[in-house]
Design an enzyme around this catalytic site. Structure first.
Site, PDB file in Angstrom:
ATOM      1  N   SER A  95       0.831  -1.196   0.000  1.00  0.00           N
ATOM      2  CA  SER A  95       0.000   0.000   0.000  1.00  0.00           C
ATOM      3  C   SER A  95       0.870   1.252   0.000  1.00  0.00           C
ATOM      4  O   SER A  95       1.752   1.399  -0.833  1.00  0.00           O
ATOM      5  CB  SER A  95      -0.956  -0.065   1.199  1.00  0.00           C
ATOM      6  OG  SER A  95      -1.929   0.933   1.130  1.00  0.00           O
ATOM      7  N   ASP A 217      -9.912  -4.409  -5.713  1.00  0.00           N
ATOM      8  CA  ASP A 217      -9.328  -3.716  -4.566  1.00  0.00           C
ATOM      9  C   ASP A 217     -10.066  -2.395  -4.371  1.00  0.00           C
ATOM     10  O   ASP A 217     -10.054  -1.538  -5.252  1.00  0.00           O
ATOM     11  CB  ASP A 217      -7.832  -3.479  -4.836  1.00  0.00           C
ATOM     12  CG  ASP A 217      -7.097  -2.787  -3.691  1.00  0.00           C
ATOM     13  OD1 ASP A 217      -7.752  -2.185  -2.826  1.00  0.00           O
ATOM     14  OD2 ASP A 217      -5.854  -2.842  -3.688  1.00  0.00           O
ATOM     15  N   HIS A 246      -7.535  -5.345  -0.490  1.00  0.00           N
ATOM     16  CA  HIS A 246      -6.344  -4.507  -0.409  1.00  0.00           C
ATOM     17  C   HIS A 246      -5.239  -5.119   0.449  1.00  0.00           C
ATOM     18  O   HIS A 246      -4.130  -4.597   0.484  1.00  0.00           O
ATOM     19  CB  HIS A 246      -6.739  -3.118   0.136  1.00  0.00           C
ATOM     20  CG  HIS A 246      -5.660  -2.101   0.018  1.00  0.00           C
ATOM     21  ND1 HIS A 246      -5.111  -1.740  -1.204  1.00  0.00           N
ATOM     22  CD2 HIS A 246      -5.016  -1.353   0.960  1.00  0.00           C
ATOM     23  CE1 HIS A 246      -4.176  -0.816  -1.000  1.00  0.00           C
ATOM     24  NE2 HIS A 246      -4.096  -0.575   0.301  1.00  0.00           N
TER      25      HIS A 246
END
Length: 270
Positions: A95, A217, A246
């Site tokens: 991320s 996602d 995610h």
């Protein structure tokens, strides 16, 4: 143990010559790598740490000004590598940490042999000729929800971000680490991440990048991976995985861990 190591709960496992650094994303901590680490420790020296602001870190160390930009996190990463005397590493960033690693690699490309990014995005807001997945109004609603009732927001956001079964272990795990964050810090971190825009520096990233992405996602549309691939300054490769959510390394390890290991072990073919 040095000051930086202690502040970030740095752990070093394994005994290989080559160093791998694992960096987590928003709302998690280093426990997000629990399915990956056992596959690495026989062959690599594995370094894990917690981003400042994670529930496992001391909230008194969180400098709201320093962490108002992603550079603050990149400087932390470089400080950890310096304190541990790491000469070069494979960096795996989930991320926001995907872009944090990229910023660090612009400053010190010599320290990174490659970047493996999972669910990374240079910008979350839609723009002219760019689809990031969010409108400003979406973000304002998200920030308001964090402000008004953090616990309620966590219990709603966690299953959406993780995807799949509402009662899954992965949802429970993400809910736990998300809720461990101090609410004012969580809001500040969310604002920094969701309002970040690193598109203009992508061409400066010359370290090879392996871009891994779930096909579905909430936070990062698949089209973002193509933007990264087209605009990075060095070699890059994209692999879209059949995982949902995610945090696929936590929720779909059977799919994701073999893919990650392949990208860690093998370089981009010439």
């Amino acid at each position: 143990m040095g000051i930086v190591e202690e502040a970030h709960n740095v752990r070093v496992l394994g005994s290989g010559q080559q160093v791998i650094v694992l960096a987590h994303g928003f709302g998690t901590d280093q426990s997000v790598w629990k399915h990956l680490v056992p596959h690495l420790i026989d062959d690599y020296r594995v370094i894990m740490y917690d981003n400042m602001g994670a529930g496992t870190t001391n909230p008194e160390y969180f400098d709201f000004e320093r962490y108002a930009t992603l550079e603050g996190y990149a400087y932390d990463l470089l400080a950890i590598l310096e304190e541990l005397r790491v000469g070069s590493c494979i960096f795996v960033g989930h991320s926001v940490s995907g872009m944090v690693g990229a910023i660090a690699a612009i400053t010190r490309p010599d320290l990174f042999t490659k970047l493996v990014m999972i669910g990374a995005s240079p910008r979350y807001l839609n723009d002219v000729d760019y689809y990031g997945g969010f409108e400003q109004e979406d973000l304002e609603q998200l920030f308001d929800a964090i402000r008004s009732n953090y616990k309620a927001w966590c219990s709603g956001f966690a299953p959406m971000a993780v995807g799949g079964d509402l009662d899954s272990v992965a949802v429970q795990e993400f809910s736990r680490t998300l809720f461990n964050m101090r609410p004012d810090i969580a809001l500040s971190v969310a604002q920094t991440i969701f309002q970040s825009d690193t598109r203009q520096i992508l061409h400066l990233i010359t370290v090879p990048c392996h871009i891994l992405q779930s096909v579905k996602d909430l936070a990062v549309p698949v089209v973002v991976t193509e933007h990264l691939h087209q605009n990075l300054g060095g070699e890059s490769i994209v692999e879209v995985m059949s995982s949902d959510g995610h945090l696929p390394q936590l929720s779909s390890p059977d799919i994701v861990i073999p893919v990650m290991l392949r990208h860690i072990r093998y370089d981009i073919a010439a």
